[in-house]
Design a protein around this motif. Sequence first.
Motif, PDB file in Angstrom:
ATOM      1  N   GLN A 125     -26.174   7.603   1.609  1.00 27.90           N
ATOM      2  CA  GLN A 125     -26.903   7.106   0.383  1.00 27.90           C
ATOM      3  C   GLN A 125     -26.744   5.738   0.209  1.00 27.90           C
ATOM      4  OE1 GLN A 125     -25.415   9.431  -3.100  1.00 27.90           O
ATOM      5  NE2 GLN A 125     -26.213  11.305  -2.146  1.00 27.90           N
ATOM      6  N   CYS A 126     -26.063   5.064   0.887  1.00 26.56           N
ATOM      7  CA  CYS A 126     -25.683   3.334   0.557  1.00 26.56           C
ATOM      8  C   CYS A 126     -25.717   2.566   1.897  1.00 26.56           C
ATOM      9  CB  CYS A 126     -24.233   3.271  -0.038  1.00 26.56           C
ATOM     10  SG  CYS A 126     -23.961   4.070  -1.392  1.00 26.56           S
ATOM     11  N   GLN A 127     -26.382   1.400   1.631  1.00 27.30           N
ATOM     12  CA  GLN A 127     -26.189   0.432   2.820  1.00 27.30           C
ATOM     13  C   GLN A 127     -25.150  -0.293   2.699  1.00 27.30           C
ATOM     14  OE1 GLN A 127     -30.078  -1.576   2.954  1.00 27.30           O
ATOM     15  NE2 GLN A 127     -31.369   0.366   3.151  1.00 27.30           N
ATOM     16  N   LEU A 128     -24.535  -0.526   1.607  1.00 27.63           N
ATOM     17  CA  LEU A 128     -23.523  -1.521   1.479  1.00 27.63           C
ATOM     18  C   LEU A 128     -22.719  -0.973   0.140  1.00 27.63           C
ATOM     19  CD1 LEU A 128     -23.027  -4.344   2.433  1.00 27.63           C
ATOM     20  CD2 LEU A 128     -24.411  -5.275   0.456  1.00 27.63           C
ATOM     21  N   VAL A 129     -21.334  -1.271   0.242  1.00 28.58           N
ATOM     22  CA  VAL A 129     -20.302  -0.870  -0.614  1.00 28.58           C
ATOM     23  C   VAL A 129     -19.298  -2.124  -1.100  1.00 28.58           C
ATOM     24  CG1 VAL A 129     -18.328   0.934  -1.213  1.00 28.58           C
ATOM     25  CG2 VAL A 129     -20.443   1.677  -0.005  1.00 28.58           C
ATOM     26  N   ASP A 130     -19.317  -2.296  -2.219  1.00 32.55           N
ATOM     27  CA  ASP A 130     -18.272  -3.591  -2.304  1.00 32.55           C
ATOM     28  C   ASP A 130     -17.221  -2.960  -3.301  1.00 32.55           C
ATOM     29  OD1 ASP A 130     -17.239  -5.809  -3.262  1.00 32.55           O
ATOM     30  OD2 ASP A 130     -19.165  -6.528  -4.166  1.00 32.55           O
ATOM     31  N   MET A 131     -16.163  -2.822  -2.624  1.00 33.63           N
ATOM     32  CA  MET A 131     -15.047  -2.365  -3.140  1.00 33.63           C
ATOM     33  C   MET A 131     -14.363  -3.482  -4.076  1.00 33.63           C
ATOM     34  SD  MET A 131     -13.538   0.194  -0.108  1.00 33.63           S
ATOM     35  CE  MET A 131     -13.602  -1.221   1.005  1.00 33.63           C
ATOM     36  N   GLU A 132     -13.955  -4.637  -3.524  1.00 30.87           N
ATOM     37  CA  GLU A 132     -13.321  -5.625  -3.998  1.00 30.87           C
ATOM     38  C   GLU A 132     -14.118  -6.190  -5.507  1.00 30.87           C
ATOM     39  OE1 GLU A 132     -12.328  -5.604   0.262  1.00 30.87           O
ATOM     40  OE2 GLU A 132     -14.269  -5.987  -0.962  1.00 30.87           O
ATOM     41  N   GLY A 133     -15.318  -6.378  -5.266  1.00 24.61           N
ATOM     42  CA  GLY A 133     -16.201  -6.908  -6.390  1.00 24.61           C
ATOM     43  C   GLY A 133     -16.134  -6.082  -7.500  1.00 24.61           C
ATOM     44  N   TYR A 134     -16.157  -4.864  -7.331  1.00 25.73           N
ATOM     45  CA  TYR A 134     -16.113  -4.013  -8.543  1.00 25.73           C
ATOM     46  C   TYR A 134     -14.843  -4.164  -9.464  1.00 25.73           C
ATOM     47  CZ  TYR A 134     -15.558  -0.151 -11.637  1.00 25.73           C
ATOM     48  OH  TYR A 134     -15.596   0.810 -12.750  1.00 25.73           O
ATOM     49  N   ALA A 135     -13.640  -4.491  -8.644  1.00 27.92           N
ATOM     50  CA  ALA A 135     -12.532  -4.708  -9.791  1.00 27.92           C
ATOM     51  C   ALA A 135     -12.510  -5.948 -10.412  1.00 27.92           C
ATOM     52  CB  ALA A 135     -11.278  -4.513  -8.761  1.00 27.92           C
ATOM     53  N   LEU A 136     -12.866  -6.716  -9.536  1.00 30.13           N
ATOM     54  CA  LEU A 136     -13.096  -8.029 -10.362  1.00 30.13           C
ATOM     55  C   LEU A 136     -14.237  -8.099 -11.603  1.00 30.13           C
ATOM     56  CD1 LEU A 136     -13.210 -10.753  -7.212  1.00 30.13           C
ATOM     57  CD2 LEU A 136     -11.429 -10.351  -9.097  1.00 30.13           C
ATOM     58  N   ALA A 137     -15.302  -7.338 -11.340  1.00 31.77           N
ATOM     59  CA  ALA A 137     -16.365  -7.141 -12.273  1.00 31.77           C
ATOM     60  C   ALA A 137     -15.721  -6.436 -13.645  1.00 31.77           C
ATOM     61  CB  ALA A 137     -17.577  -6.657 -11.831  1.00 31.77           C
ATOM     62  N   ALA A 138     -15.032  -5.553 -13.294  1.00 32.47           N
ATOM     63  CA  ALA A 138     -14.284  -4.654 -14.363  1.00 32.47           C
ATOM     64  C   ALA A 138     -13.401  -5.372 -15.277  1.00 32.47           C
ATOM     65  CB  ALA A 138     -13.588  -3.411 -13.813  1.00 32.47           C
ATOM     66  N   VAL A 139     -12.503  -6.225 -14.654  1.00 36.22           N
ATOM     67  CA  VAL A 139     -11.545  -6.931 -15.246  1.00 36.22           C
ATOM     68  C   VAL A 139     -12.275  -8.062 -16.249  1.00 36.22           C
ATOM     69  CG1 VAL A 139      -9.658  -8.704 -15.088  1.00 36.22           C
ATOM     70  CG2 VAL A 139      -9.630  -6.549 -13.690  1.00 36.22           C
ATOM     71  N   SER A 142     -15.413  -8.113 -17.200  1.00 33.68           N
ATOM     72  CA  SER A 142     -15.919  -7.454 -18.189  1.00 33.68           C
ATOM     73  C   SER A 142     -14.826  -7.062 -19.451  1.00 33.68           C
ATOM     74  CB  SER A 142     -16.847  -6.173 -17.797  1.00 33.68           C
ATOM     75  OG  SER A 142     -17.489  -5.623 -18.778  1.00 33.68           O
ATOM     76  N   THR A 143     -13.981  -6.631 -19.116  1.00 34.01           N
ATOM     77  CA  THR A 143     -13.238  -6.195 -20.330  1.00 34.01           C
ATOM     78  C   THR A 143     -12.538  -7.388 -21.036  1.00 34.01           C
ATOM     79  OG1 THR A 143     -12.149  -4.390 -18.917  1.00 34.01           O
ATOM     80  CG2 THR A 143     -10.755  -5.134 -20.437  1.00 34.01           C
ATOM     81  N   PHE A 144     -12.451  -8.566 -20.464  1.00 39.45           N
ATOM     82  CA  PHE A 144     -11.856  -9.556 -21.381  1.00 39.45           C
ATOM     83  C   PHE A 144     -13.064 -10.493 -21.808  1.00 39.45           C
ATOM     84  CE2 PHE A 144      -8.332  -8.213 -18.995  1.00 39.45           C
ATOM     85  CZ  PHE A 144      -7.114  -7.973 -19.988  1.00 39.45           C
ATOM     86  N   GLY A 145     -14.495 -10.105 -21.052  1.00 43.93           N
ATOM     87  CA  GLY A 145     -15.547 -11.101 -21.652  1.00 43.93           C
ATOM     88  C   GLY A 145     -15.694 -12.542 -21.009  1.00 43.93           C
ATOM     89  N   VAL A 146     -15.046 -12.301 -19.680  1.00 43.91           N
ATOM     90  CA  VAL A 146     -15.272 -13.403 -18.685  1.00 43.91           C
ATOM     91  C   VAL A 146     -16.626 -13.596 -17.969  1.00 43.91           C
ATOM     92  CG1 VAL A 146     -13.965 -14.842 -16.910  1.00 43.91           C
ATOM     93  CG2 VAL A 146     -12.742 -13.600 -18.825  1.00 43.91           C
ATOM     94  N   PRO A 147     -17.271 -14.466 -17.831  1.00 46.70           N
ATOM     95  CA  PRO A 147     -18.450 -14.598 -16.903  1.00 46.70           C
ATOM     96  C   PRO A 147     -17.943 -14.478 -15.475  1.00 46.70           C
ATOM     97  CG  PRO A 147     -18.456 -16.429 -18.413  1.00 46.70           C
ATOM     98  CD  PRO A 147     -17.142 -15.705 -18.702  1.00 46.70           C
ATOM     99  N   LEU A 148     -18.815 -13.842 -14.703  1.00 48.44           N
ATOM    100  CA  LEU A 148     -18.545 -13.820 -13.160  1.00 48.44           C
ATOM    101  C   LEU A 148     -19.688 -13.595 -12.426  1.00 48.44           C
ATOM    102  CD1 LEU A 148     -16.566 -12.868 -10.855  1.00 48.44           C
ATOM    103  CD2 LEU A 148     -17.048 -10.556 -11.579  1.00 48.44           C
ATOM    104  N   THR A 149     -19.578 -14.611 -11.306  1.00 47.20           N
ATOM    105  CA  THR A 149     -20.583 -14.534 -10.284  1.00 47.20           C
ATOM    106  C   THR A 149     -19.990 -14.230  -9.008  1.00 47.20           C
ATOM    107  OG1 THR A 149     -22.031 -16.278 -11.361  1.00 47.20           O
ATOM    108  CG2 THR A 149     -22.390 -16.006  -8.988  1.00 47.20           C
ATOM    109  N   LEU A 150     -20.473 -13.428  -8.345  1.00 44.19           N
ATOM    110  CA  LEU A 150     -19.648 -13.008  -6.880  1.00 44.19           C
ATOM    111  C   LEU A 150     -20.900 -13.544  -6.014  1.00 44.19           C
ATOM    112  CD1 LEU A 150     -18.436  -9.577  -7.557  1.00 44.19           C
ATOM    113  CD2 LEU A 150     -17.023 -11.513  -7.355  1.00 44.19           C
TER     114      LEU A 150
END
Length: 75
Positions: free
Chosen positions: A15-29, A31-39
Amino acid sequence: DCLLSRGLGDVYKRQCQLVDMEGYALAAVCSTFGVPLTLLKQVSDSADESASAVWEAALERARVELEQALREHLR
C-alpha cells in the motif's frame, strides 16, 4: 522494525511507496507543543536487502538535493 515484526511489513509493501518513521515522531512532538516544523527528507535506500549497498552511494546525491531544497525553502 516494530511494525515489520508485527507482520505489517507486507501491508506497507502493498500500500505504500514510502514510509517515514523518524519524521512522524518529530511531527507529533512539535504538534503537541505548537512548534512549527518543516521536514526536508531524502530517500536514501529501498529498505530491503540491498539497502546497505545502495545507501552509501546515495549520500552525495542526497546532500546536493537537500542543499538545493533548503536554499529554495529559505528564499
